[in-house]
Scaffold this active site. Structure first.
Site, PDB file in Angstrom:
ATOM      1  N   GLN A 181      23.298  29.312 -13.837  1.00 31.29           N
ATOM      2  CA  GLN A 181      22.342  30.149 -14.562  1.00 31.29           C
ATOM      3  C   GLN A 181      22.499  29.882 -16.048  1.00 31.29           C
ATOM      4  O   GLN A 181      23.600  30.026 -16.600  1.00 31.29           O
ATOM      5  CB  GLN A 181      22.600  31.621 -14.266  1.00 31.29           C
ATOM      6  N   TYR A 203      17.406  39.927 -21.638  1.00 29.54           N
ATOM      7  CA  TYR A 203      18.027  38.881 -22.440  1.00 29.54           C
ATOM      8  C   TYR A 203      16.902  38.245 -23.271  1.00 29.54           C
ATOM      9  O   TYR A 203      15.742  38.627 -23.157  1.00 29.54           O
ATOM     10  CB  TYR A 203      18.708  37.873 -21.531  1.00 29.54           C
ATOM     11  N   ARG A 223      26.788  41.966  -4.518  1.00 29.61           N
ATOM     12  CA  ARG A 223      27.908  42.867  -4.219  1.00 29.61           C
ATOM     13  C   ARG A 223      28.449  42.705  -2.808  1.00 29.61           C
ATOM     14  O   ARG A 223      29.667  42.757  -2.593  1.00 29.61           O
ATOM     15  CB  ARG A 223      27.464  44.322  -4.450  1.00 29.61           C
TER      16      ARG A 223
END
Length: 393
Positions: free
Chosen positions: A103, A173, A349
Site C-alpha cells: 500500500q 489521507y 482483524r
C-alpha cells in the site's frame, strides 16, 4: 454455498497480470514493525504467517511515497534504500505460495508533524487539535511532487518483487482529503466541484499505471463514506468510481469507510478501546484521550458485512473488479460477497486473531472465526507492533 455461476472464494483468480491462488486478501493493517523505517525480520514474519495461513495475497501496510507523507517517523518510505528489505519480504511471502501487495500513499492531514519533523500537507491550511499543530496548504508544486513520487514508489515496488500496489485513496489521507468537501475548501482546479476534487486522485492513478505498465497489478483503496458531517459520501463515491473505471488505470478497487482524523471507529465498528488507546499515547495526548475519547472515538454497532450495503451501490455502478472489506470473518460471508458480484474479499482483524484462518476454512468450511471484534488490536499499532491481544501463539 455460492449460487450457480458465482466463483468459489477458494478458487484461483486473476488480478490484472497476477494470478492468485484464491480470492482472499489480507488487508493493509499498519504493522508497527519498522522502527527505523526499514523492513525487519519481525515484519517479514508477520506477513509470512498470513501467507502460510492460506491467503491469496497479503498487503504490506502504508508505505509513504515521500518523507513528509509518513504518518510517523518510523515508517517505511518507498526509496531505493528500502528495496533489499522489501525484496526479502516478498520472497518470504512467495515462498509460502501467496502474492504480495504494498500500500503506497501520503498521510497528508493525518501526518504527525512532531514525529516526522516535517510540516503536514492538506488541501488547505488546517489546525490539528490532536497534535496541536497546523498543516500547510499544498501548493500545485507540492501536488506535482507527490504525484511523481507515487510513480517512483511504483518502480520501487516492481524492483522489490511485489505483485501489486494499492494506492491509498481513503480515510482522509492526502488524496482522500482532496475528495472531501469538508476538508477541501480550495478555489482552484483542485477544489470546488467533485470533478476538481477528484483530479489529484486521478492524476495519481494515471501515473502509477504508467509506471507499473502490465508488470504488476494496480489497486486503489477508496472511501465510500467517511462518516463525517459534510464530508465524502456514497453518492460522490459512486461517481469517482465511475471515473476511475473509465480512466482504465486500475485492475481492482477496494472499498472502505471512515476518516482517520474525523471518525476512526466508522471503519472498524464496535466499541472503541478508550483505555487501551490512552495507555498507548504519550502525554499530553494520553490525557486528551482519557478525557475526550468518547467524543472522538464513537461507538458503532458491529455486524457482519457492515460495508456491504454501501458497496452494493458501487457494484451496481461499475464493472471494475471490486474487493469487499468489513466484517468478513466466515466462509458464509465470503460466499455472500461472491454471490453479490464482488471478485475478492479482504480481512484484517480476523486474521490478526487467526493468521491461518483461510487454511482452517479450507479444512472446515463451517469454522467460526475466533475474533470477537473487541478492537483492542487497534491501539497496539502504537505499542510493540500490531497484534491480537487475545491470541496465544
Amino acid at each position: 454455498m455460492p449460487q450457480s455461476g458465482s466463483p468459489g472464494i477458494l478458487s484461483p483468480a486473476a488480478l490484472g497480470p497476477v494470478s492468485l491462488r484464491n480470492r482472499i486478501i489480507k488487508s493493509a493493517t499498519f504493522e508497527g514493525r519498522a522502527p527505523r523505517g526499514l523492513v525487519t525480520d519481525d515484519l517479514i514474519g508477520f506477513h509470512r504467517r498470513f501467507a502460510a495461513g492460506g491467503v491469496g495475497m497479503t498487503t504490506l501496510a502504508f508505505c509513504a511515497v515521500t518523507a513528509d507523507g509518513r504518518q510517523f517517523a518510523p515508517m517505511i518510505q518507498m526509496g531505493r534504500e528500502a528495496v533489499p528489505g522489501l525484496r526479502r519480504l516478498t520472497e518470504a511471502v512467495h515462498a509460502e505460495g501467496a502474492a504480495a501487495s504494498v500500500q503506497i500513499g501520503h498521510a497528508g492531514v493525518v501526518a504527525n508533524a512532531k514525529s516526522t519533523g516535517l510540516p503536514a500537507l492538506g488541501p488547505v491550511k488546517r489546525f490539528d487539535p490532536q497534535n496541536l499543530r497546523s498543516c500547510r496548504m499544498a501548493t500545485k508544486a507540492d501536488l506535482r511532487r507527490v504525484v511523481a513520487a507515487f510513480g517512483d514508489a511504483t518502480d520501487v515496488a516492481v524492483d522489490s518483487g511485489f505483485d501489486a500496489v494499492e494506492v491509498h485513496l481513503g480515510h482522509d489521507y492526502l488524496p482522500s482529503s482532496f475528495l472531501s468537501p469538508h476538508l477541501n475548501r480550495r478555489d482552484d482546479e483542485y477544489g470546488g466541484s467533485l470533478e476538481n476534487r477528484a483530479r489529484f486522485a486521478r492524476e495519481i492513478t494515471r501515473t502509477v499505471r504508467e509506471r507499473a505498465k502490465d508488470r504488476i497489478a494496480v489497486i486503489a483503496k477508496l472511501t465510500m463514506d467517511d462518516g463525517v458531517r459534510g464530508g465524502f459520501w456514497i453518492d460522490e463515491a459512486v461517481q469517482v468510481a465511475r471515473w476511475l473505471e473509465a480512466d482504465g488505470h486500475l485492475d481492482a478497487l477496494e472499498l472502505t469507510m471512515g476518516s482517520s482524523p474525523g471518525n476512526t471507529m466508522y471503519m472498524f465498528r464496535g466499541e472503541p478501546p478508550i483505555r487501551e488507546f490512552a495507555a498507548a499515547m504519550p502525554q499530553p495526548r494520553r490525557l486528551m484521550v482519557r478525557l475526550g475519547g468518547r467524543l472522538k472515538l464513537r461507538s458503532y454497532e458491529y455486524r457482519p458485512l457492515y460495508m456491504l450495503d454501501a458497496a452494493r451501490q458501487i457494484r451496481a455502478a461499475v464493472g471494475l473488479p471490486l474487493i469487499l472489506l468489513g466484517g468478513i470473518t466466515e466462509k458464509a460471508h465470503m460466499d455472500t460477497a461472491m454471490d453479490e458480484g464482488f471478485q475478492f474479499v479482504a480481512m484484517g482483524r480476523a486474521l490478526l486473531r487467526e493468521p491461518d484462518l483461510v487454511n482452517r476454512i479450507q479444512t472446515d468450511p463451517s469454522h467460526r472465526s475466533l475474533c470477537i471484534h473487541c478492537n483492542k488490536c487497534v491501539p497496539t499499532i502504537f505499542a510493540g507492533g500490531t497484534h491480537c491481544v487475545l491470541a496465544t501463539d
